[in-house]
Write an enzyme that holds these catalytic residues in place. Structure first.
Site, short mmCIF file in Angstrom:
data_model
loop_
_atom_site.label_atom_id
_atom_site.label_comp_id
_atom_site.label_asym_id
_atom_site.label_seq_id
_atom_site.Cartn_x
_atom_site.Cartn_y
_atom_site.Cartn_z
N GLY A 197 10.27 -6.38 -5.77
CA GLY A 197 9.81 -7.76 -5.93
C GLY A 197 10.71 -8.57 -6.85
O GLY A 197 10.76 -9.80 -6.74
N GLU A 202 13.37 -9.77 -4.63
CA GLU A 202 12.76 -10.77 -3.75
C GLU A 202 12.50 -12.08 -4.48
O GLU A 202 12.69 -13.17 -3.93
CB GLU A 202 11.46 -10.21 -3.16
N GLU A 238 11.44 0.01 -2.32
CA GLU A 238 10.04 0.22 -1.97
C GLU A 238 9.84 1.45 -1.09
O GLU A 238 8.80 2.10 -1.14
CB GLU A 238 9.48 -1.01 -1.26
N1 DAK Z 1 6.05 -1.44 -12.33
C1 DAK Z 1 5.44 -1.02 -13.44
N2 DAK Z 1 6.09 -0.47 -14.49
C2 DAK Z 1 7.42 -0.34 -14.39
C3 DAK Z 1 8.13 -0.76 -13.24
C4 DAK Z 1 7.40 -1.35 -12.17
N3 DAK Z 1 7.97 -1.82 -11.05
N4 DAK Z 1 9.44 -0.50 -13.44
C5 DAK Z 1 9.55 0.05 -14.66
N5 DAK Z 1 8.33 0.15 -15.24
C6 DAK Z 1 8.00 0.71 -16.55
C7 DAK Z 1 8.16 2.22 -16.58
O1 DAK Z 1 6.99 2.84 -16.07
C8 DAK Z 1 8.33 2.47 -18.06
O2 DAK Z 1 7.08 2.41 -18.69
P1 DAK Z 1 6.69 3.48 -19.88
O3 DAK Z 1 6.85 4.81 -19.27
O4 DAK Z 1 7.68 3.19 -20.97
O5 DAK Z 1 5.27 3.10 -20.22
C9 DAK Z 1 9.15 1.26 -18.51
O6 DAK Z 1 8.95 0.26 -17.51
C10 DAK Z 1 10.64 1.56 -18.60
O7 DAK Z 1 11.06 2.12 -17.37
P2 DAK Z 1 11.89 3.49 -17.27
O8 DAK Z 1 11.55 4.39 -18.38
O9 DAK Z 1 11.71 4.00 -15.88
O10 DAK Z 1 13.37 2.94 -17.49
P3 DAK Z 1 14.73 3.58 -16.93
O11 DAK Z 1 15.82 2.82 -17.60
O12 DAK Z 1 14.71 5.07 -17.01
O13 DAK Z 1 14.75 3.22 -15.36
C11 DAK Z 1 14.44 1.74 -13.42
C12 DAK Z 1 14.84 1.87 -14.93
C13 DAK Z 1 14.39 0.25 -13.10
C14 DAK Z 1 15.51 2.40 -12.56
C15 DAK Z 1 13.08 2.45 -13.19
O14 DAK Z 1 12.13 1.92 -14.14
C16 DAK Z 1 12.52 2.21 -11.82
O15 DAK Z 1 12.95 2.84 -10.84
N6 DAK Z 1 11.49 1.33 -11.72
C17 DAK Z 1 10.78 1.09 -10.47
C18 DAK Z 1 11.62 0.26 -9.54
C19 DAK Z 1 10.90 0.04 -8.24
O16 DAK Z 1 10.54 0.97 -7.48
N7 DAK Z 1 10.65 -1.24 -7.91
C20 DAK Z 1 9.97 -1.62 -6.72
C21 DAK Z 1 8.51 -1.78 -7.06
S1 DAK Z 1 7.54 -2.06 -5.59
C22 DAK Z 1 3.07 -5.18 -1.04
C23 DAK Z 1 3.06 -3.88 -1.51
C24 DAK Z 1 4.08 -3.45 -2.30
C25 DAK Z 1 5.11 -4.25 -2.67
C26 DAK Z 1 5.12 -5.53 -2.23
C27 DAK Z 1 4.11 -5.98 -1.42
N8 DAK Z 1 1.99 -5.61 -0.20
C28 DAK Z 1 0.81 -4.83 -0.06
C29 DAK Z 1 2.05 -6.89 0.46
C30 DAK Z 1 6.10 -3.67 -3.53
C31 DAK Z 1 6.90 -4.34 -4.26
C32 DAK Z 1 7.70 -3.71 -5.29
O17 DAK Z 1 8.41 -4.41 -5.91
#
Ligand code: DAK
Length: 258
Positions: free
Chosen positions: A109, A112, A132
């Site tokens: 997001g 996006e 995602e």
């Molecule tokens: N949401 C919530 N918390 C998050 C987060 C996220 N997207 N990204 C990072 N955090 C949090 C981590 O959980 C961590 O929290 P604590 O453990 O300290 O409490 C903190 O931020 C720091 O993150 P990291 O410890 O993981 O930091 P690193 O430097 O090691 O890694 C990273 C950074 C950006 C590579 C990693 O955090 C990561 O992979 N984050 C997730 C990225 C991701 O998958 N983004 C896409 C999210 S899904 C829909 C349904 C779904 C969607 C849209 C629409 N519909 C039903 C219509 C989905 C949309 C998305 O965006």
């Protein structure tokens, strides 16, 4: 207006919005998106503002929608709440230009959201991705639609299906970003560009944004006609007379937004 998840500042005629959930890498909670929509709509309605800049922090523009909040929702929850459409679409209705100044991660997001802005200035630290697929969902805020329009089918498929992140220079080569700048200059350069935009005639700026966006919504003939009619309409403005007179008189124009 005071906000919990964002910060707002005014720099001359530019409204700056900073996403401010640093501990969660600016994960885009529903509350944050509500506040963002309110702030952008307020700048849009403010006659003293000509352009907006949206940024995050050094580590992340935004790491995506809030996975913690989403993890337990069922189909009926997201469908009944019209998740994404309900509040993300506010950003699309903003008529003044928005520049995304992206440092660090712009994922899911976050990528996006940057693409919903009118142009992206990327710091050399920026990383863009649509991961995602790793969570068992697909991009849900326009990623499968805006990304191929920006970077073409091949790279969009690569990014959405493999979850590979691209860096700022690959993003620039692919056409996703307008400029790549050193990280410590990213917001400053976006503010400077926004100030330049704000110095022009506001109705003309709105027409240019509207006309370029129309290029993605209509066949070429319709888009050209839309552009031509807006071009004709500028001849009804004082700013067209002022802009052309100023050029001929070798002076700077003084636009009145009329
Ligand atoms: N949401 C919530 N918390 C998050 C987060 C996220 N997207 N990204 C990072 N955090 C949090 C981590 O959980 C961590 O929290 P604590 O453990 O300290 O409490 C903190 O931020 C720091 O993150 P990291 O410890 O993981 O930091 P690193 O430097 O090691 O890694 C990273 C950074 C950006 C590579 C990693 O955090 C990561 O992979 N984050 C997730 C990225 C991701 O998958 N983004 C896409 C999210 S899904 C829909 C349904 C779904 C969607 C849209 C629409 N519909 C039903 C219509 C989905 C949309 C998305 O965006």
């Amino acid at each position: 207006m005071s906000y919990t998840n964002i910060l707002t500042e005014v720099h001359g005629k530019v409204g700056l919005v900073t996403l401010n959930r640093p501990k969660q890498l600016n994960a885009l909670s529903d509350a944050l998106i509500d506040e963002l929509g309110t702030a952008l709509a307020a700048f849009d309605a403010d006659d003293t503002i000509g352009c907006m800049v949206l940024t995050g922090n050094d580590k992340a523009f935004a790491a995506g929608a809030d996975i913690g909040a989403m993890s337990q929702w069922g189909f009926v929850d997201v469908y009944r709440n019209d998740y994404i459409t309900r509040n993300w679409e506010t950003i699309r209705r903003v008529r003044k230009p928005i520049i995304a100044a992206v440092r660090g991660f712009a994922l899911g997001g976050g990528c996006e959201l940057a693409m919903m802005c009118d142009m992206i200035f990327a710091a050399d630290t920026a990383r863009f991705g649509q991961p995602e697929v790793k969570l068992g969902v697909l991009p849900g805020a326009g990623g499968t639609q805006r990304l191929p329009r920006a970077v073409g089918k091949a790279k969009a498929m690569d990014m959405c299906l493999t979850a590979r992140m691209i860096d700022a220079s690959e993003a620039e080569r692919a056409g996703l970003v307008a400029r790549v700048v050193p990280a410590d200059r990213c917001v400053a350069e976006a503010l400077e560009a926004a100030a330049t935009i704000s110095s022009y005639s506001l109705p003309t700026v709105l027409m240019i944004k509207e006309s370029i966006n129309r290029a993605f919504e209509s066949p070429l003939n319709e888009g050209l006609l839309f552009e031509r009619r807006l071009f004709h309409a500028t001849f009804a403005t004082s700013d067209q007379k002022e802009g052309m007179s100023a050029f001929l008189e070798k002076r700077l124009p003084s636009f009145t937004n009329r």
